[in-house]
Design an enzyme around this catalytic site. Structure first.
Site, PDB file in Angstrom:
ATOM      1  N   SER A   1       0.812  -1.194   0.019  1.00  0.00           N
ATOM      2  CA  SER A   1      -0.008   0.063   0.069  1.00  0.00           C
ATOM      3  C   SER A   1       0.847   1.355  -0.139  1.00  0.00           C
ATOM      4  CB  SER A   1      -0.687  -0.202   1.198  1.00  0.00           C
ATOM      5  OG  SER A   1      -1.420   1.334   1.324  1.00  0.00           O
TER       6      SER A   1
ATOM      7  N   TYR B   1      -1.774  -0.721  10.862  1.00  0.00           N
ATOM      8  CA  TYR B   1      -1.900  -1.401   9.465  1.00  0.00           C
ATOM      9  C   TYR B   1      -0.782  -1.124   8.524  1.00  0.00           C
ATOM     10  CZ  TYR B   1      -3.607  -1.804   4.959  1.00  0.00           C
ATOM     11  OH  TYR B   1      -4.001  -2.056   3.633  1.00  0.00           O
TER      12      TYR B   1
ATOM     13  N   LYS C   1       2.096  -3.610   6.718  1.00  0.00           N
ATOM     14  CA  LYS C   1       2.471  -3.741   5.312  1.00  0.00           C
ATOM     15  C   LYS C   1       4.051  -3.515   4.960  1.00  0.00           C
ATOM     16  CE  LYS C   1      -1.555  -4.627   3.667  1.00  0.00           C
ATOM     17  NZ  LYS C   1      -1.850  -5.763   2.904  1.00  0.00           N
TER      18      LYS C   1
HETATM   19  P1  NAD Z   1     -10.882  -7.242   1.587  1.00  0.00           P
HETATM   20  O1  NAD Z   1     -10.920  -6.877   2.961  1.00  0.00           O
HETATM   21  O2  NAD Z   1     -11.995  -6.648   0.891  1.00  0.00           O
HETATM   22  O3  NAD Z   1     -10.319  -8.304   1.351  1.00  0.00           O
HETATM   23  C1  NAD Z   1      -9.495  -9.047   1.934  1.00  0.00           C
HETATM   24  C2  NAD Z   1      -9.847 -10.699   1.932  1.00  0.00           C
HETATM   25  O4  NAD Z   1      -9.068 -11.427   2.890  1.00  0.00           O
HETATM   26  C3  NAD Z   1     -11.092 -10.808   2.543  1.00  0.00           C
HETATM   27  O5  NAD Z   1     -12.177 -11.607   1.921  1.00  0.00           O
HETATM   28  C4  NAD Z   1     -10.925 -11.572   3.955  1.00  0.00           C
HETATM   29  O6  NAD Z   1     -12.017 -12.266   4.194  1.00  0.00           O
HETATM   30  C5  NAD Z   1      -9.710 -12.317   3.556  1.00  0.00           C
HETATM   31  N1  NAD Z   1      -8.983 -12.495   4.694  1.00  0.00           N
HETATM   32  C6  NAD Z   1      -8.339 -11.667   5.755  1.00  0.00           C
HETATM   33  N2  NAD Z   1      -7.653 -12.306   6.592  1.00  0.00           N
HETATM   34  C7  NAD Z   1      -7.552 -13.776   6.227  1.00  0.00           C
HETATM   35  C8  NAD Z   1      -6.862 -14.718   6.688  1.00  0.00           C
HETATM   36  N3  NAD Z   1      -6.043 -14.896   7.736  1.00  0.00           N
HETATM   37  N4  NAD Z   1      -6.858 -15.998   5.913  1.00  0.00           N
HETATM   38  C9  NAD Z   1      -7.808 -16.002   5.094  1.00  0.00           C
HETATM   39  N5  NAD Z   1      -8.550 -14.968   4.593  1.00  0.00           N
HETATM   40  C10 NAD Z   1      -8.488 -13.840   5.067  1.00  0.00           C
HETATM   41  O7  NAD Z   1      -9.566  -6.132   1.165  1.00  0.00           O
HETATM   42  P2  NAD Z   1      -9.165  -5.707  -0.233  1.00  0.00           P
HETATM   43  O8  NAD Z   1      -9.672  -4.061  -0.365  1.00  0.00           O
HETATM   44  O9  NAD Z   1      -9.666  -6.330  -1.304  1.00  0.00           O
HETATM   45  O10 NAD Z   1      -7.690  -5.605  -0.052  1.00  0.00           O
HETATM   46  C11 NAD Z   1      -6.789  -6.452  -0.364  1.00  0.00           C
HETATM   47  C12 NAD Z   1      -5.443  -6.353  -0.024  1.00  0.00           C
HETATM   48  O11 NAD Z   1      -4.989  -5.163  -0.675  1.00  0.00           O
HETATM   49  C13 NAD Z   1      -5.098  -6.459   1.501  1.00  0.00           C
HETATM   50  O12 NAD Z   1      -3.905  -6.767   1.757  1.00  0.00           O
HETATM   51  C14 NAD Z   1      -5.137  -4.886   1.623  1.00  0.00           C
HETATM   52  O13 NAD Z   1      -4.388  -4.660   2.701  1.00  0.00           O
HETATM   53  C15 NAD Z   1      -4.412  -4.343   0.254  1.00  0.00           C
HETATM   54  N6  NAD Z   1      -4.732  -2.699   0.109  1.00  0.00           N
HETATM   55  C16 NAD Z   1      -5.966  -2.342   0.056  1.00  0.00           C
HETATM   56  C17 NAD Z   1      -6.373  -1.050  -0.243  1.00  0.00           C
HETATM   57  C18 NAD Z   1      -7.848  -0.484  -0.331  1.00  0.00           C
HETATM   58  O14 NAD Z   1      -7.948   0.605  -0.214  1.00  0.00           O
HETATM   59  N7  NAD Z   1      -8.873  -1.634  -0.803  1.00  0.00           N
HETATM   60  C19 NAD Z   1      -5.500  -0.228  -0.477  1.00  0.00           C
HETATM   61  C20 NAD Z   1      -4.085  -0.655  -0.419  1.00  0.00           C
HETATM   62  C21 NAD Z   1      -3.825  -2.029  -0.006  1.00  0.00           C
HETATM   63  N1  UFG Z   2     -12.681  11.590   3.038  1.00  0.00           N
HETATM   64  C1  UFG Z   2     -13.725  12.665   3.636  1.00  0.00           C
HETATM   65  N2  UFG Z   2     -14.790  12.087   4.069  1.00  0.00           N
HETATM   66  C2  UFG Z   2     -15.140  10.800   4.513  1.00  0.00           C
HETATM   67  C3  UFG Z   2     -14.001   9.977   3.825  1.00  0.00           C
HETATM   68  C4  UFG Z   2     -13.032  10.244   3.210  1.00  0.00           C
HETATM   69  O1  UFG Z   2     -13.365  13.940   3.229  1.00  0.00           O
HETATM   70  O2  UFG Z   2     -15.875  10.489   4.821  1.00  0.00           O
HETATM   71  C5  UFG Z   2     -11.458  12.289   2.189  1.00  0.00           C
HETATM   72  C6  UFG Z   2     -10.142  11.981   3.100  1.00  0.00           C
HETATM   73  O3  UFG Z   2      -9.793  12.728   3.915  1.00  0.00           O
HETATM   74  C7  UFG Z   2      -9.109  11.761   1.900  1.00  0.00           C
HETATM   75  C8  UFG Z   2      -9.748  10.895   0.850  1.00  0.00           C
HETATM   76  O4  UFG Z   2     -11.288  11.265   1.228  1.00  0.00           O
HETATM   77  O5  UFG Z   2      -8.722  12.830   1.514  1.00  0.00           O
HETATM   78  C9  UFG Z   2      -9.775   9.630   0.817  1.00  0.00           C
HETATM   79  O6  UFG Z   2      -9.922   8.879   2.041  1.00  0.00           O
HETATM   80  P1  UFG Z   2      -9.901   7.477   1.968  1.00  0.00           P
HETATM   81  O7  UFG Z   2     -10.174   7.176   3.578  1.00  0.00           O
HETATM   82  O8  UFG Z   2     -10.674   6.747   1.246  1.00  0.00           O
HETATM   83  O9  UFG Z   2      -8.476   6.805   1.520  1.00  0.00           O
HETATM   84  P2  UFG Z   2      -7.108   7.179   2.231  1.00  0.00           P
HETATM   85  O10 UFG Z   2      -6.288   7.867   0.983  1.00  0.00           O
HETATM   86  O11 UFG Z   2      -7.207   7.998   3.467  1.00  0.00           O
HETATM   87  O12 UFG Z   2      -6.438   5.979   2.685  1.00  0.00           O
HETATM   88  C10 UFG Z   2      -6.468   4.773   1.825  1.00  0.00           C
HETATM   89  C11 UFG Z   2      -6.897   3.620   2.457  1.00  0.00           C
HETATM   90  C12 UFG Z   2      -5.756   3.061   3.417  1.00  0.00           C
HETATM   91  C13 UFG Z   2      -4.556   3.016   2.591  1.00  0.00           C
HETATM   92  C14 UFG Z   2      -4.437   4.305   1.918  1.00  0.00           C
HETATM   93  C15 UFG Z   2      -3.163   4.319   0.896  1.00  0.00           C
HETATM   94  O13 UFG Z   2      -7.944   3.703   3.319  1.00  0.00           O
HETATM   95  O14 UFG Z   2      -5.962   1.782   3.615  1.00  0.00           O
HETATM   96  O15 UFG Z   2      -5.343   4.686   1.044  1.00  0.00           O
HETATM   97  O16 UFG Z   2      -2.771   5.618   0.322  1.00  0.00           O
HETATM   98  F1  UFG Z   2      -3.411   2.871   3.224  1.00  0.00           F
END
Ligand code: NAD
Ligand code: UFG
Length: 349
Positions: free
Chosen positions: A137, A161, A165
Site C-alpha cells: 500500500s 496497519y 505492510k
Molecule cells: P478485503 O477485506 O475486501 O479482502 C481481503 C480478504 O482477505 C477478505 O475476503 C478476507 O475475508 C480475507 N482474509 C483476511 N484475513 C485472512 C486470513 N488470515 N486468512 C484467509 N483470508 C483472510 O480487502 P481488499 O480491499 O480487497 O484488499 C486486499 C489487499 O489489498 C489487502 O492486503 C489490503 O491491505 C491491500 N490494500 C487495499 C487497499 C484498499 O484501499 N482496498 C489499499 C492498499 C492495499
Molecule cells: N474523506 C472525506 N470524508 C470521508 C471519507 C474520506 O473527506 O467521509 C477524504 C479523506 O480525507 C481523504 C480522501 O477522502 O482525503 C480519501 O480517503 P480514504 O479514507 O478513502 O482513503 P485514504 O487515502 O485516507 O486511505 C486509503 C486506504 C488506506 C491506504 C491508503 C493508501 O484507506 O488503507 O489509502 O494511500 F493505506
C-alpha cells in the site's frame, strides 16, 4: 494452464482479480476465511462469468479457511500436487485493512497480517512455490505534499496497519536474500482502489463500518447517511480538500496479471511497484464528477481535518509503466458511473 493461489480472493480486490486472471487463461484457487467477505462473492464471480458471458478460459476453485492454519494450508498445497495441478504462483491479498481498528487493536493486526504471511511463506517454501505478488500500500510512505511518490520515497507508516505492510515487505526481502536465485517477488503498492465491475455485479462490500470515501458516498446515495463530511477545506491543494490517486478496481486487478507475467520472464526478482494512475483528484472534484455523471445530488459539509490525513498522495507510476505490460485505461467517468451502477444494482441481486 498454471494455477494461481489467490489468498483473500473473495474480498474487494481479490474477487475482481479472479476475473482478470481467468480472462487471461489462468486457473484460480481462492482461499478466504470470509472474515471480511462472503460466499456470495464466489457466486457473483461465477454468475458474472457465465451469465454475463465475460469470455474466460481459466477454472475457479474455492476453499474456506484461515491462512494461519498451517496444517490446512499444507494440505491444500499437497492436494494440488497429488492431482497434478500444483500451485504455480501466489497473489497474497488476505489481510485485515481497517486503519482505525488497527490503532485500537494493534495485536489483532500483527497477528492476522504477519502470522498469516509467515504461515503462507513457510508452506510456499516447503513446496518450492517461489512466485508471489504481495498487496502492499501507499500507506508505507511518509506522505509528501510537494511531489508524486516514487518507490524510493522514505517509508514511515503512521498506523499499525501500515506497519504490518512495511514489515511484510521486509520479511519478503529477507527471504529473497536468503536465496536470491530462487524467489520472484513483487510488492504492488496500491494507491486508492475504487469503482466496481461495469456489470454492476461485483464491487466493494465491507462487513464492518466503512470509513473510506467511496463506501461513504454509497451510503449517502442510498440515503443511509444524510450528507458526506469532508475532512477539511484548508489543505494546501487546488481547492482546499485532500487530493488522492484513485485507481479503478479493474485497472488495478489487471496489474496483477501483468505482474505475474513480468515475474514469469525473470530468473529471480524482488521489486516494489506503485500502482496508481499518476493523477490526483480532490474530494470536491470527486463529488462534482459523481453527482454530474449520475445526475444526483450529494449533500456535503466541511468538518475538521481527519487525524493522519495528508494533503496529497499521488503515485509516480513510471516504474510500473516501464516494467509491466500495463497501464491504467479507465477514467474518472468510469469510476463514478461503475460505482453508482453497483451501488444501485446490488440491492437487486
Ligand atoms: P478485503 O477485506 O475486501 O479482502 C481481503 C480478504 O482477505 C477478505 O475476503 C478476507 O475475508 C480475507 N482474509 C483476511 N484475513 C485472512 C486470513 N488470515 N486468512 C484467509 N483470508 C483472510 O480487502 P481488499 O480491499 O480487497 O484488499 C486486499 C489487499 O489489498 C489487502 O492486503 C489490503 O491491505 C491491500 N490494500 C487495499 C487497499 C484498499 O484501499 N482496498 C489499499 C492498499 C492495499
Ligand atoms: N474523506 C472525506 N470524508 C470521508 C471519507 C474520506 O473527506 O467521509 C477524504 C479523506 O480525507 C481523504 C480522501 O477522502 O482525503 C480519501 O480517503 P480514504 O479514507 O478513502 O482513503 P485514504 O487515502 O485516507 O486511505 C486509503 C486506504 C488506506 C491506504 C491508503 C493508501 O484507506 O488503507 O489509502 O494511500 F493505506
Amino acid at each position: 494452464m498454471a494455477l494461481i493461489l489467490n489468498t483473500g480472493g473473495l474480498g474487494y480486490i481479490g474477487s475482481h482479480t479472479c476475473i482478470s486472471l481467468m480472462k487471461n487463461g489462468f486457473d484460480v484457487l481462492v482461499i478466504d476465511s470470509l472474515v471480511n467477505s462472503s460466499r456470495n462473492n464466489f457466486e457473483r464471480i461465477k454468475y458474472l462469468l457465465n451469465e454475463i458471458k465475460v469470455p474466460y478460459s481459466g477454472k475457479l476453485f474455492f476453499e474456506e479457511g484461515d491462512l494461519r492454519d498451517t496444517t490446512w494450508l499444507d494440505n491444500i498445497f499437497k492436494k494440488q500436487i497429488s492431482i497434478n495441478n500444483p500451485i504455480d504462483s501466489v497473489i497474497h491479498f488476505a489481510s485485515l485493512k481497517s486503519v482505525e481498528e488497527s490503532v485500537s487493536n494493534p495485536l489483532k493486526y500483527w497477528d492476522a497480517n504477519i502470522n498469516s504471511t509467515l504461515s503462507l511463506l513457510s508452506i510456499m517454501d516447503k513446496f518450492n512455490c517461489n512466485k508471489i505478488v504481495f498487496s502492499s500500500s501507499a500507506t508505507v510512505y511518509k506522505a509528501r505534499d510537494d511531489k508524486k511518490l516514487d518507490e524510493n520515497t522514505f517509508q514511515e507508516p503512521i498506523n499499525p496497519y501500515g506497519n504490518t505492510k512495511m514489515t511484510i515487505e521486509k520479511i519478503l526481502k529477507d527471504l529473497y536474500l536468503s536465496d536470491a536465485s530462487k524467489w520472484k517477488m513483487i510488492n504492488l503498492r496500491y494507491f486508492n482502489p475504487v469503482g466496481a465491475h461495469d456489470s454492476g455485479i461485483l464491487g466493494e462490500e465491507p462487513k464492518s463500518n466503512p470509513t473510506n470515501l467511496f463506501p461513504i458516498l454509497e451510503k449517502v446515495v442510498l440515503g443511509e447517511l444524510e450528507e458526506l463530511s469532508i475532512f477539511g477545506n484548508d489543505w494546501p491543494t487546488k481547492d482546499g480538500t485532500c487530493v488522492r490517486d484513485y485507481i479503478h478496481i479493474v485497472d488495478l486487478s489487471d496489474a496483477h496479471f501483468a505482474a505475474l507475467k513480468f515475474l514469469e520472464n525473470k530468473p529471480s526478482q524482488y521489486i516494489s511497484l506503485n500502482i496508481g494512475t499518476g493523477n490526483g483528484l480532490s474530494v470536491l472534484e470527486i463529488i462534482e464528477n459523481y453527482s454530474k455523471l449520475n445526475n444526483i445530488s450529494i449533500p456535503y459539509k466541511f468538518v475538521e481535518r481527519r487525524k493522519g490525513d495528508a494533503a496529497s498522495v499521488v503515485a509516480d507510476n513510471s516504474l510500473a509503466l516501464k516494467l509491466l505490460e500495463w497501464r491504467p485505461v479507465k477514467t474518472i467517468e468510469d469510476i463514478c458511473l461503475d460505482s453508482f451502477r453497483y451501488t444501485t444494482k446490488k440491492l437487486l441481486i
